[in-house]
Write a protein that holds these residues in place. Structure first.
Motif, PDB file in Angstrom:
ATOM      1  N   GLY A   1      15.420   5.418 -38.082  1.00 28.00           N
ATOM      2  CA  GLY A   1      14.256   4.853 -38.743  1.00 28.00           C
ATOM      3  C   GLY A   1      13.256   4.179 -37.822  1.00 28.00           C
ATOM      4  O   GLY A   1      12.295   3.563 -38.294  1.00 28.00           O
ATOM      5  N   LEU A   2      13.460   4.283 -36.523  1.00 31.69           N
ATOM      6  CA  LEU A   2      12.562   3.606 -35.581  1.00 31.69           C
ATOM      7  C   LEU A   2      11.181   4.254 -35.600  1.00 31.69           C
ATOM      8  O   LEU A   2      11.063   5.484 -35.458  1.00 31.69           O
ATOM      9  CB  LEU A   2      13.143   3.678 -34.173  1.00 31.69           C
ATOM     10  N   PRO A   3      10.106   3.473 -35.771  1.00 33.13           N
ATOM     11  CA  PRO A   3       8.755   4.047 -35.726  1.00 33.13           C
ATOM     12  C   PRO A   3       8.493   4.701 -34.371  1.00 33.13           C
ATOM     13  O   PRO A   3       8.959   4.204 -33.341  1.00 33.13           O
ATOM     14  CB  PRO A   3       7.853   2.827 -35.935  1.00 33.13           C
ATOM     15  N   PRO A   4       7.770   5.799 -34.338  1.00 33.22           N
ATOM     16  CA  PRO A   4       7.531   6.504 -33.071  1.00 33.22           C
ATOM     17  C   PRO A   4       6.844   5.641 -32.020  1.00 33.22           C
ATOM     18  O   PRO A   4       7.043   5.847 -30.818  1.00 33.22           O
ATOM     19  CB  PRO A   4       6.669   7.701 -33.490  1.00 33.22           C
ATOM     20  N   GLU A   5       6.050   4.675 -32.466  1.00 31.81           N
ATOM     21  CA  GLU A   5       5.353   3.808 -31.511  1.00 31.81           C
ATOM     22  C   GLU A   5       6.324   2.951 -30.693  1.00 31.81           C
ATOM     23  O   GLU A   5       5.966   2.454 -29.612  1.00 31.81           O
ATOM     24  CB  GLU A   5       4.363   2.884 -32.236  1.00 31.81           C
TER      25      GLU A   5
ATOM     26  N   ILE B   1       7.582  -3.365 -36.535  1.00 31.58           N
ATOM     27  CA  ILE B   1       8.976  -3.591 -36.931  1.00 31.58           C
ATOM     28  C   ILE B   1       9.156  -5.084 -37.156  1.00 31.58           C
ATOM     29  O   ILE B   1       8.409  -5.901 -36.608  1.00 31.58           O
ATOM     30  CB  ILE B   1       9.993  -3.084 -35.888  1.00 31.58           C
ATOM     31  N   ASP B   2      10.138  -5.429 -37.953  1.00 31.16           N
ATOM     32  CA  ASP B   2      10.436  -6.829 -38.222  1.00 31.16           C
ATOM     33  C   ASP B   2      11.671  -7.244 -37.433  1.00 31.16           C
ATOM     34  O   ASP B   2      12.688  -6.546 -37.421  1.00 31.16           O
ATOM     35  CB  ASP B   2      10.693  -7.062 -39.712  1.00 31.16           C
TER      36      ASP B   2
ATOM     37  N   LEU C   1      14.860 -11.813 -45.354  1.00 25.95           N
ATOM     38  CA  LEU C   1      14.273 -10.503 -45.657  1.00 25.95           C
ATOM     39  C   LEU C   1      13.366 -10.534 -46.885  1.00 25.95           C
ATOM     40  O   LEU C   1      12.837  -9.492 -47.286  1.00 25.95           O
ATOM     41  CB  LEU C   1      15.391  -9.480 -45.880  1.00 25.95           C
ATOM     42  N   ASN C   2      13.169 -11.685 -47.458  1.00 23.91           N
ATOM     43  CA  ASN C   2      12.390 -11.809 -48.682  1.00 23.91           C
ATOM     44  C   ASN C   2      10.974 -11.267 -48.488  1.00 23.91           C
ATOM     45  O   ASN C   2      10.265 -11.638 -47.556  1.00 23.91           O
ATOM     46  CB  ASN C   2      12.327 -13.271 -49.118  1.00 23.91           C
ATOM     47  N   GLY C   3      10.574 -10.364 -49.376  1.00 23.89           N
ATOM     48  CA  GLY C   3       9.223  -9.821 -49.342  1.00 23.89           C
ATOM     49  C   GLY C   3       8.998  -8.730 -48.321  1.00 23.89           C
ATOM     50  O   GLY C   3       7.859  -8.281 -48.132  1.00 23.89           O
ATOM     51  N   ILE C   4      10.038  -8.262 -47.679  1.00 22.01           N
ATOM     52  CA  ILE C   4       9.880  -7.256 -46.640  1.00 22.01           C
ATOM     53  C   ILE C   4       9.519  -5.905 -47.249  1.00 22.01           C
ATOM     54  O   ILE C   4       9.945  -5.580 -48.371  1.00 22.01           O
ATOM     55  CB  ILE C   4      11.175  -7.141 -45.808  1.00 22.01           C
ATOM     56  N   GLU C   5       8.711  -5.120 -46.552  1.00 25.35           N
ATOM     57  CA  GLU C   5       8.376  -3.781 -47.004  1.00 25.35           C
ATOM     58  C   GLU C   5       9.629  -2.905 -46.936  1.00 25.35           C
ATOM     59  O   GLU C   5      10.369  -2.943 -45.950  1.00 25.35           O
ATOM     60  CB  GLU C   5       7.263  -3.193 -46.146  1.00 25.35           C
TER      61      GLU C   5
ATOM     62  N   ARG D   1      10.150  -0.719 -43.825  1.00 29.39           N
ATOM     63  CA  ARG D   1       9.962  -1.353 -42.522  1.00 29.39           C
ATOM     64  C   ARG D   1      11.276  -1.383 -41.752  1.00 29.39           C
ATOM     65  O   ARG D   1      12.322  -1.749 -42.295  1.00 29.39           O
ATOM     66  CB  ARG D   1       9.422  -2.784 -42.696  1.00 29.39           C
ATOM     67  N   PHE D   2      11.249  -1.006 -40.495  1.00 29.60           N
ATOM     68  CA  PHE D   2      12.433  -1.073 -39.639  1.00 29.60           C
ATOM     69  C   PHE D   2      12.758  -2.537 -39.373  1.00 29.60           C
ATOM     70  O   PHE D   2      11.882  -3.327 -39.016  1.00 29.60           O
ATOM     71  CB  PHE D   2      12.161  -0.351 -38.319  1.00 29.60           C
ATOM     72  N   VAL D   3      14.056  -2.896 -39.524  1.00 28.21           N
ATOM     73  CA  VAL D   3      14.484  -4.284 -39.343  1.00 28.21           C
ATOM     74  C   VAL D   3      15.524  -4.376 -38.238  1.00 28.21           C
ATOM     75  O   VAL D   3      16.566  -3.699 -38.269  1.00 28.21           O
ATOM     76  CB  VAL D   3      15.081  -4.868 -40.648  1.00 28.21           C
ATOM     77  N   LEU D   4      15.239  -5.218 -37.261  1.00 30.02           N
ATOM     78  CA  LEU D   4      16.195  -5.589 -36.214  1.00 30.02           C
ATOM     79  C   LEU D   4      16.651  -7.009 -36.513  1.00 30.02           C
ATOM     80  O   LEU D   4      15.830  -7.930 -36.553  1.00 30.02           O
ATOM     81  CB  LEU D   4      15.535  -5.514 -34.836  1.00 30.02           C
ATOM     82  N   LEU D   5      17.945  -7.186 -36.733  1.00 31.04           N
ATOM     83  CA  LEU D   5      18.478  -8.489 -37.117  1.00 31.04           C
ATOM     84  C   LEU D   5      19.235  -9.134 -35.966  1.00 31.04           C
ATOM     85  O   LEU D   5      20.094  -8.510 -35.338  1.00 31.04           O
ATOM     86  CB  LEU D   5      19.425  -8.345 -38.308  1.00 31.04           C
ATOM     87  N   MET D   6      18.936 -10.400 -35.705  1.00 29.13           N
ATOM     88  CA  MET D   6      19.694 -11.217 -34.772  1.00 29.13           C
ATOM     89  C   MET D   6      20.664 -12.070 -35.580  1.00 29.13           C
ATOM     90  O   MET D   6      20.252 -12.879 -36.416  1.00 29.13           O
ATOM     91  CB  MET D   6      18.768 -12.123 -33.955  1.00 29.13           C
TER      92      MET D   6
END
Length: 379
Positions: A148-152, A263-264, A285-289, A292-297
């Motif tokens: 799911g990673l955006p090409p950019e 990305i978030d 994650l509230n309100g996230i699209e 949208r690709f999410v990287l979580l710490m």
């Protein structure tokens, strides 16, 4: 202080056991026994200081005895394991001799003496190797394929640093070594994944000053580990990190962009954080699209279980140290779903770093410290 006194008493009991097992049982000569007992007392005192360094004792003077004492505890671990092995051999000899109607006392004494000497040599040698191993974290490079990673964001270079554990045995010099190694990699983003310290802001805060020099065009982000809360209010540490130019994520997220892509990066508090700092991934994650690709710490790998249910694409964690001192790595799966490296938890990719530092003994055996460079690619 009460915790330090309790630990000191427990370590005293261990010292008495070592006296009995390695000096009394082997009937060591009196002159050797006196010298060994004096050394045990010094090491017991240094180990007790080690548990107080950074918490109630100023590392500016306590760090040297703490380094010696906490290193000794790694030796104690191997002495204990070796003692169990020698004890099993002696038990087998006792049972076998009784079955044959023979007296094995002399043989068992000889085995105990030789075995104990070998255990001592192997223990000291293993820990000496572990001291060298732990002294300089190595940079590792891992390609992470993500559908799911955006090409950019193809080729995004992420520096992941966790578990520095500055304070009791490692100071600003070690932290600077980590910072210099990270900056030399020219990362796009730096993620500090908790357990950066052991101690209080007043006693250890200055040791993290080199973190001001971390450089990454997309930002430097951090989340709490469990150790930030051990010496008091972990919120003080998170506030302090913010003064170092670090974007601290407390159950929240931020967005980074590249061209038209975004990305978030979300961050949650440690799984064991007390009120009012409990982790809250739903809030982060509230309100996230939805696309949208999410990287979580998240400091602990087991937090990926919830992350997968909530659609997180990639989680980065630390905490495990890959066991830090062999064979402790075999206990990690009792608590965590991953020990080190790349893994998959349902629909979430998980990367667990071994960490840059060491907790307690400044020793690493078969679990070398690392600064993890992740290159994100489209799978």
């Amino acid at each position: 202080m009460s915790r330090v006194l309790f630990v000191g008493f427990f370590l005293l009991l261990i010292s008495l056991f070592l006296h009995w097992r390695f000096l009394s049982v082997t009937r060591a000569p009196a002159r050797f026994t006196r010298t060994a007992d004096a050394l045990l007392v010094v090491l017991w005192l240094c180990a007790t200081i080690g548990f107080g360094s950074g918490v109630v004792l100023d590392p500016s003077w306590a760090r040297v005895p703490a380094f010696v004492g906490l290193t000794w505890l790694a030796v104690v671990l191997y002495l204990f394991l070796g003692t169990v092995l020698v004890g099993l051999v002696c038990t087998v000899l006792r049972v076998a001799s009784r079955a044959m109607g023979r007296d094995s006392a002399a043989l068992r004494l000889r085995v105990s003496r030789v075995g104990s000497a070998m255990v001592a040599v192997v223990s000291v040698s293993a820990v000496a190797y572990g001291l060298v191993e732990a002294s300089t974290p190595r940079v590792t490079n891992t390609a992470v394929s993500l559908g799911g990673l955006p090409p950019e964001f193809e080729g995004l270079r992420v520096a992941l640093v966790s578990d520095i554990h500055a304070g009791p045995t490692r100071g600003a010099g070690f932290v600077r070594t980590v910072v210099d190694s990270v900056n030399a990699q020219n990362p796009d983003v730096v993620l500090l994944d908790g357990d950066l310290i052991d101690g209080t802001v007043d006693l250890v805060g200055a040791d993290l000053d080199p973190l001001r020099e971390l450089r990454a065009p997309s930002g430097v982000f951090a989340v709490s580990g469990n150790h930030e809360f051990y010496a008091g209010d972990g919120g003080e540490w998170l506030d302090f990190w913010s003064t170092l130019g670090i974007d601290v994520l407390r159950n929240e997220r931020t967005t980074i962009t590249r061209g038209d892509g975004a990305i978030d990066i979300a961050g949650i508090n440690d799984a064991t954080a007390p009120a009012p700092y409990e982790p809250d991934l739903i809030e982060a994650l509230n309100g996230i699209e939805t696309d949208r690709f999410v990287l979580l710490m998240a400091h602990q790998p087991k937090q990926a279980l919830e992350a997968s249910d909530l659609g997180v694409d990639l989680q980065v964690s630390g905490h495990t140290h890959a066991g830090q001192i062999w064979p402790l790595r075999y206990l990690v799966p009792l608590q965590q779903p991953s020990v080190e490296g790349l893994d998959t938890i349902d629909n979430t990719t998980l990367y667990t770093t071994r960490g840059a530092g060491a907790w307690g003994p400044p020793v690493r055996v078969a679990a070398p410290p690392e600064i993890s460079m992740l290159e994100l690619t489209r799978g």
